[in-house]
Scaffold this motif. Structure first.
Motif, PDB file in Angstrom:
ATOM      1  N   LEU A  99     -10.905 -34.340 -65.917  1.00  0.00           N
ATOM      2  CA  LEU A  99     -11.965 -33.349 -65.767  1.00  0.00           C
ATOM      3  C   LEU A  99     -11.890 -32.296 -66.865  1.00  0.00           C
ATOM      4  N   VAL A 100     -10.676 -31.780 -67.117  1.00  0.00           N
ATOM      5  CA  VAL A 100     -10.522 -30.655 -68.036  1.00  0.00           C
ATOM      6  C   VAL A 100     -10.671 -31.098 -69.496  1.00  0.00           C
ATOM      7  N   TYR A 101     -10.131 -32.267 -69.804  1.00  0.00           N
ATOM      8  CA  TYR A 101     -10.143 -32.779 -71.177  1.00  0.00           C
ATOM      9  C   TYR A 101     -11.551 -32.759 -71.773  1.00  0.00           C
ATOM     10  N   PHE A 102     -12.518 -33.303 -71.022  1.00  0.00           N
ATOM     11  CA  PHE A 102     -13.868 -33.416 -71.568  1.00  0.00           C
ATOM     12  C   PHE A 102     -14.535 -32.063 -71.747  1.00  0.00           C
ATOM     13  N   VAL A 103     -14.235 -31.135 -70.837  1.00  0.00           N
ATOM     14  CA  VAL A 103     -14.819 -29.801 -70.974  1.00  0.00           C
ATOM     15  C   VAL A 103     -14.398 -29.195 -72.312  1.00  0.00           C
TER      16      VAL A 103
ATOM     17  N   SER B  68     -14.617 -22.600 -71.758  1.00  0.00           N
ATOM     18  CA  SER B  68     -13.960 -23.836 -71.335  1.00  0.00           C
ATOM     19  C   SER B  68     -12.841 -23.538 -70.354  1.00  0.00           C
ATOM     20  N   THR B  69     -12.121 -22.441 -70.588  1.00  0.00           N
ATOM     21  CA  THR B  69     -11.009 -22.106 -69.703  1.00  0.00           C
ATOM     22  C   THR B  69     -11.531 -21.811 -68.298  1.00  0.00           C
ATOM     23  N   LYS B  70     -12.619 -21.034 -68.245  1.00  0.00           N
ATOM     24  CA  LYS B  70     -13.181 -20.687 -66.937  1.00  0.00           C
ATOM     25  C   LYS B  70     -13.632 -21.939 -66.191  1.00  0.00           C
ATOM     26  N   LEU B  71     -14.448 -22.720 -66.876  1.00  0.00           N
ATOM     27  CA  LEU B  71     -14.963 -23.943 -66.249  1.00  0.00           C
ATOM     28  C   LEU B  71     -13.828 -24.914 -65.962  1.00  0.00           C
ATOM     29  N   GLY B  72     -12.903 -25.014 -66.933  1.00  0.00           N
ATOM     30  CA  GLY B  72     -11.800 -25.968 -66.796  1.00  0.00           C
ATOM     31  C   GLY B  72     -10.910 -25.638 -65.602  1.00  0.00           C
ATOM     32  N   LEU B  73     -10.611 -24.355 -65.394  1.00  0.00           N
ATOM     33  CA  LEU B  73      -9.769 -23.978 -64.252  1.00  0.00           C
ATOM     34  C   LEU B  73     -10.480 -24.306 -62.943  1.00  0.00           C
ATOM     35  N   ALA B  74     -11.778 -24.002 -62.892  1.00  0.00           N
ATOM     36  CA  ALA B  74     -12.532 -24.295 -61.669  1.00  0.00           C
ATOM     37  C   ALA B  74     -12.521 -25.793 -61.405  1.00  0.00           C
ATOM     38  N   LEU B  75     -12.757 -26.578 -62.464  1.00  0.00           N
ATOM     39  CA  LEU B  75     -12.785 -28.030 -62.280  1.00  0.00           C
ATOM     40  C   LEU B  75     -11.403 -28.561 -61.938  1.00  0.00           C
TER      41      LEU B  75
ATOM     42  N   PHE C  85      -4.445 -28.784 -65.949  1.00  0.00           N
ATOM     43  CA  PHE C  85      -5.278 -27.964 -66.830  1.00  0.00           C
ATOM     44  C   PHE C  85      -4.649 -27.866 -68.211  1.00  0.00           C
ATOM     45  N   LEU C  86      -3.350 -27.569 -68.256  1.00  0.00           N
ATOM     46  CA  LEU C  86      -2.694 -27.405 -69.552  1.00  0.00           C
ATOM     47  C   LEU C  86      -2.766 -28.694 -70.366  1.00  0.00           C
ATOM     48  N   ALA C  87      -2.446 -29.804 -69.722  1.00  0.00           N
ATOM     49  CA  ALA C  87      -2.459 -31.072 -70.450  1.00  0.00           C
ATOM     50  C   ALA C  87      -3.871 -31.393 -70.936  1.00  0.00           C
TER      51      ALA C  87
END
Lengths: 250, 260
Positions: free
Chosen positions: A126-130, A176-183, A65-67
């Motif tokens: 996954l997270v990058y694109f969000v 983005s953080t919410k969605l990104g963590l879930a993804l 997630f962080l990266a």
């Protein structure tokens, strides 16, 4: 009254499940029983087995997630600053975004092995694109006249970013953080399903292959705990931070 | 702005050509072993080979069938459930937190459970697609009711509208954008569910093709499978947007963002 019904709904549901299972109305070989799932979860957690594997999954999730978030945010800001680059790249990015990324998991296994790295890369994609797409979209919702006004008043680029850009982006970054963590969690789990030697997904798939229903279900219980641990604080924080914004988002 | 538009088009075409040429070139020049990244010509050749041998289309058909069955079942269950839960205000308030929590749960994690329940049959993949779709549709339909303003209902009542008329004039038009937006999202989710189901257990489908390619260290086949997925995703998005344009349906920004 509504509150009482709301609070009672879950215990009633679990109670009905337990009782009808014990009375033989449900096939417990398929659905198991709440009490035996609970006992199994406690046993698995107490033995330290689940804790170790949950830690592996969380590490994949958080590092990925962080990266993904940092690179996505940076690339989003860069694209926001260069319209030509943005217009050129957006259709390609949207196309890549529309590929179901978990479909890349086997390829990542081939490239990066069955260990930690292949899951990390999947989570990052996954997270990058969000973050990237949200930041670009958020920058575009900034009203040009607000920027113009500040410019007229003699604000520098940095001041414009500080006064208009960042406040505007905050809700987008939060989303983005919410969605990104879930993804990120999903990416880690899916990566583990497909091939791995550790992690919550590995434990569940291993149990499934041995037709051990309660092993699978105890994994699901722990996973639900992780999800709640992420969602509830974030939602509470969102309500506090963006109270002024609630109407707008409806 | 015409010059800007032409520059964008030029840059877009240049980019895709440069990427393809760079990919092909670096493999041909021996900079990268095609074992890892294959190459555009190798992928095209492999796609043709698989097509001629009749080993591509059956997989595509299998995935499409799973995807469409899961989508149909998910909408068929999700929309009515969303309507029932959403239509009565007290019920809506009671179940709302449950709907949101269920929605936040990663449905993909149910895959091992389905594996135990269904084995490797078609139903595993359809169940995966279904469980990703059904919550999106329930939440989408459900949330649509939250967007109906009490004033609209009151105005309608003042003008003497019957319950049926209110439903037709106020409720349905308010719900359509929500249901449609959820549907658009569901199409991609159904594809994802089907493919993930195929990764986990199957002998057919695009997911199987990809998995088999990885198992045999045949990257060209993996990329053929990924390209097929990309085409399906783009085509189904375009089709949904076309229908929306035709019917003049607006989309809404979904408040609780969906996760698989």
């Amino acid at each position: 009254m509504e509150r009482i019904v709301q609070a009672a709904l879950l215990p009633v549901f679990i109670g009905t499940w337990e009782v009808s299972g014990r009375l033989g109305w449900l096939d417990t070989r398929v659905l198991s029983l709440p009490s035996s799932i609970a006992a199994r979860t406690v046993a698995d957690v107490a033995s330290g087995l689940l804790l170790h594997h949950t830690a592996v999954t969380l590490a994949e999730m958080v590092l990925g997630f962080l990266a993904g978030a940092l690179t996505g945010l940076l690339c989003g800001l860069v694209l926001g600053a260069f319209p030509l680059a943005r217009h050129t790249l957006m259709p390609y990015l949207a196309a890549i975004y529309s590929i179901p990324r978990p479909a890349l998991a086997p390829l990542f296994v081939l490239w990066f092995g069955v260990g930690f790295l292949s899951k990390l890369v999947l989570v990052v994609t996954l997270v990058y694109f969000v973050f990237l797409l949200h930041v670009v979209a958020g920058l575009q919702t900034i009203e040009a006249r607000h920027v113009d006004w500040l410019r007229t008043l003699g604000a520098s680029r940095r001041q414009v970013l500080q006064r208009v850009g960042i406040p505007h982006l905050l809700p987008w970054l939060f989303a983005s953080t919410k969605l990104g963590l879930a993804l990120a969690l999903i990416g880690a789990i899916v990566g583990e399903f497909i091939s791995s030697r550790a992690g919550l997904g590995f434990v569940m798939m291993h149990a499934a292959e041995n037709l051990d229903r309660e092993g699978v279900l105890s994994g699901i219980v722990v996973l639900s705990g992780v999800v709640m641990g992420i969602i509830i604080p974030l939602s509470a924080l969102e309500r506090r931070l963006f109270r002024w914004q609630v109407d707008v988002r409806l | 702005m015409e010059t800007f538009a032409t520059r964008v088009w030029a840059a877009r075409s240049a980019l895709i050509i440069a990427v393809l040429l760079g990919w092909e070139g670096s493999v041909r020049a021996g900079l990268v072993n095609p074992f890892w990244i294959s190459s555009p010509t190798l992928i095209a050749a492999q796609a043709l080979l698989l097509l001629r041998a009749g080993e591509l289309l059956p997989h595509v058909r299998e995935t499409l069938v799973e995807m469409l069955l899961g989508l149909a079942a998910g909408c068929g269950v999700g929309v009515p459930v969303g309507l029932v839960l959403g239509a009565v205000a007290p019920v809506r308030r009671v179940v709302e937190p449950y709907v949101i929590v269920l929605n936040a749960f990663p449905k993909i994690a149910l895959a091992p459970l389905y594996l135990v329940w269904f084995g490797i049959a078609l139903s595993l993949k359809v169940a995966m697609a279904f469980s990703l779709v059904v919550f999106v549709m329930i939440l989408g339909t459900f949330s649509g009711f939250g967007g109906i303003r009490q004033e609209w209902i009151d105005h309608g009542r003042l003008l003497g509208a019957s319950r049926l008329q209110l439903a037709r004039v106020v409720v349905v038009p308010a719900l359509v954008p929500w249901i449609f937006t959820s549907f658009r999202l569901s199409v991609g989710f159904a594809l994802m569910g089907a493919v993930l189901g195929e990764f986990i257990a199957t002998q057919r489908g695009i997911g199987y093709l990809i998995d088999q390619g990885v198992g045999m260290f045949d990257t060209a086949t993996v990329f053929v499978g990924l390209a097929a997925l990309l085409l399906i995703a783009l085509a189904s998005n375009a089709a949904t947007d076309w229908v929306a344009g035709r019917l003049r349906i607006l989309t809404v920004q979904l408040r609780n963002q969906q996760v698989l």
